[in-house]
Write an enzyme that holds these catalytic residues in place. Sequence first.
Site, short mmCIF file in Angstrom:
data_model
loop_
_atom_site.label_atom_id
_atom_site.label_comp_id
_atom_site.label_asym_id
_atom_site.label_seq_id
_atom_site.Cartn_x
_atom_site.Cartn_y
_atom_site.Cartn_z
N GLU A 99 -15.23 -49.44 19.14
CA GLU A 99 -16.56 -49.89 18.73
C GLU A 99 -16.52 -50.57 17.36
O GLU A 99 -15.75 -50.19 16.50
CB GLU A 99 -17.49 -48.68 18.57
CG GLU A 99 -17.66 -47.90 19.82
CD GLU A 99 -18.51 -46.66 19.60
OE1 GLU A 99 -18.63 -45.89 20.56
OE2 GLU A 99 -19.04 -46.47 18.50
N CYS A 112 -18.68 -52.46 10.27
CA CYS A 112 -18.02 -51.15 10.30
C CYS A 112 -16.89 -51.21 11.31
O CYS A 112 -17.14 -51.44 12.51
CB CYS A 112 -19.07 -50.09 10.67
SG CYS A 112 -18.38 -48.46 10.84
N CYS A 119 -9.85 -39.56 17.44
CA CYS A 119 -9.55 -39.05 16.09
C CYS A 119 -9.09 -37.61 16.21
O CYS A 119 -9.70 -36.82 16.93
CB CYS A 119 -10.80 -39.13 15.22
SG CYS A 119 -10.52 -38.55 13.53
N CYS A 123 -13.89 -33.18 13.65
CA CYS A 123 -15.07 -32.61 12.99
C CYS A 123 -16.08 -32.19 14.07
O CYS A 123 -16.26 -32.92 15.05
CB CYS A 123 -15.69 -33.63 12.04
SG CYS A 123 -14.50 -34.20 10.81
N CYS A 126 -19.07 -34.68 15.16
CA CYS A 126 -18.79 -36.11 15.38
C CYS A 126 -18.36 -36.39 16.81
O CYS A 126 -17.50 -35.69 17.35
CB CYS A 126 -17.68 -36.53 14.41
SG CYS A 126 -17.08 -38.20 14.69
N CYS A 340 -20.91 -43.02 15.04
CA CYS A 340 -19.57 -43.38 15.46
C CYS A 340 -19.16 -42.67 16.74
O CYS A 340 -19.40 -41.49 16.94
CB CYS A 340 -18.58 -43.21 14.31
SG CYS A 340 -17.84 -41.65 14.05
N1 SAH Z 1 -12.95 -40.55 9.59
C1 SAH Z 1 -13.56 -41.07 8.44
C2 SAH Z 1 -14.27 -42.37 8.68
C3 SAH Z 1 -15.04 -42.49 9.97
S1 SAH Z 1 -16.45 -41.47 10.12
C4 SAH Z 1 -14.48 -40.05 7.81
O1 SAH Z 1 -14.73 -39.03 8.43
O2 SAH Z 1 -14.89 -40.26 6.69
C5 SAH Z 1 -17.59 -42.30 9.03
C6 SAH Z 1 -18.72 -41.43 8.55
O3 SAH Z 1 -19.63 -41.15 9.63
C7 SAH Z 1 -18.26 -40.08 8.01
O4 SAH Z 1 -18.89 -39.79 6.79
C8 SAH Z 1 -18.72 -39.14 9.10
O5 SAH Z 1 -18.88 -37.86 8.60
C9 SAH Z 1 -20.00 -39.80 9.56
N2 SAH Z 1 -20.48 -39.35 10.87
C10 SAH Z 1 -19.77 -39.00 11.95
N3 SAH Z 1 -20.59 -38.64 12.96
C11 SAH Z 1 -21.84 -38.77 12.50
C12 SAH Z 1 -23.13 -38.55 13.06
N4 SAH Z 1 -23.27 -38.13 14.29
N5 SAH Z 1 -24.21 -38.78 12.28
C13 SAH Z 1 -24.09 -39.23 11.01
N6 SAH Z 1 -22.90 -39.47 10.43
C14 SAH Z 1 -21.79 -39.23 11.16
FE1 SF4 Z 2 -12.68 -38.20 12.69
FE2 SF4 Z 2 -15.31 -38.23 13.11
FE3 SF4 Z 2 -14.25 -36.43 11.45
FE4 SF4 Z 2 -14.33 -39.02 10.73
S1 SF4 Z 2 -16.08 -37.71 11.10
S2 SF4 Z 2 -12.59 -37.60 10.55
S3 SF4 Z 2 -14.02 -40.00 12.73
S4 SF4 Z 2 -13.85 -36.58 13.65
#
Ligand code: SAH
Ligand code: SF4
Length: 353
Positions: A99, A112, A119, A123, A126, A340
Amino acid sequence: MSLGLLYVDKKLIYDLSFKEIQDFVILSGFKRYCADQIWSFLYRRKVKSFFDMHNLPNQLIQLLEEKYHFKALEYVLHHKSADKTTKFLFSLKDKHLIEVVLMYQYYGISICVTTQVGCNIGCSFCASGQLSKKRNLTSGEIVCQILEAERISKQKVKHVVVMGIGEPFDNFDHLKKFLFVINNNKGISIGARHITVSTSGIVPKILSFSKLGIQVNLAISLHAADDTIRSKLMRINNVYGVEKLINAVREYVKVTNRRVTFEYIMIDGVNDSIESALSLVNLIKDIKSYVNLIPYNQVIEAPYKRSKIENMNKFYDILKKNKIQVTLRKEMGHDINAACGQLRSQHSKNINL
Ligand code: SAH
Ligand code: SF4
């Protein structure tokens, strides 16, 4: 060797750094300036065939054609939201889906980009974290996200955020190459200060990043200031806990003299209490930084809900009162699932991937 085999052996031209193109040109017996010409054709004129590189010697065109190809991404679909935020789905050569999001900000167009298929950081909030990493993207595949989004939208990208699917510091070498390619002022020429890389907090790579010698911004996905809450949200916190992370951030600020951004997604009943706000103040009050509060985007893959607006405002006020620089981020593209991993995961379900 058959033509078929030749094609399979071809490499993506966008994977080459400027220096690699220069070495190729010189080792093949051509003048050094041909590398500048190739670079300009690729990233200024954005040609899609070596035969369109008119002022190169014919033999060099033939050689490039034998060794390299242009095709990194195939367009699958896009969704455009009411605020013009556009989310693209692209297919890679091995059919994995990625994406890319284009956002129309008041200061220009921001993109972006995605750095990995899936990944491994996992987390709990996510959508991408639920898909284990299939592979890293190459630098060229990341560069092409910009070129393709610009081509389709007919817009010029001014800012880049490395915040799509994947953990960029888990793909450090390709990330580094990508940053130098897009920053090169004879090509795409996006100013380093217009580029932001976001990490979940891989401490050794934060230290490597501080020594890159390029003025790219760093964002840390903090999301909680204490270990218990952060470990629940981000299992990477069991490896690099809050103290180790903050020490690395201090080192980054010391080496680069740059301000760091802390991202903090607001999740109802998890990290949005008054105590959480105060412990955040306490943690970062003497760090040259900036806090981005982000309303959580609910995803079907995770059990969390967005904080209530009054709690987000209270949280914001506590930070402000304590002289922390903070914004409550305006959400973009909510109606097209711009969080994301969401579009990819929905599309995959639809077509049973
Ligand atoms: N992996 C890296 C970059 C990609 S995620 C990281 O975690 O920083 C980019 C941002 O989107 C991160 O701050 C992540 O915590 C946030 N993010 C992921 N899922 C999300 C969601 N459902 N709602 C809001 N922010 C989210
Ligand atoms: Fe990976 Fe999503 Fe955590 Fe970023 S927020 S490190 S993309 S699992």
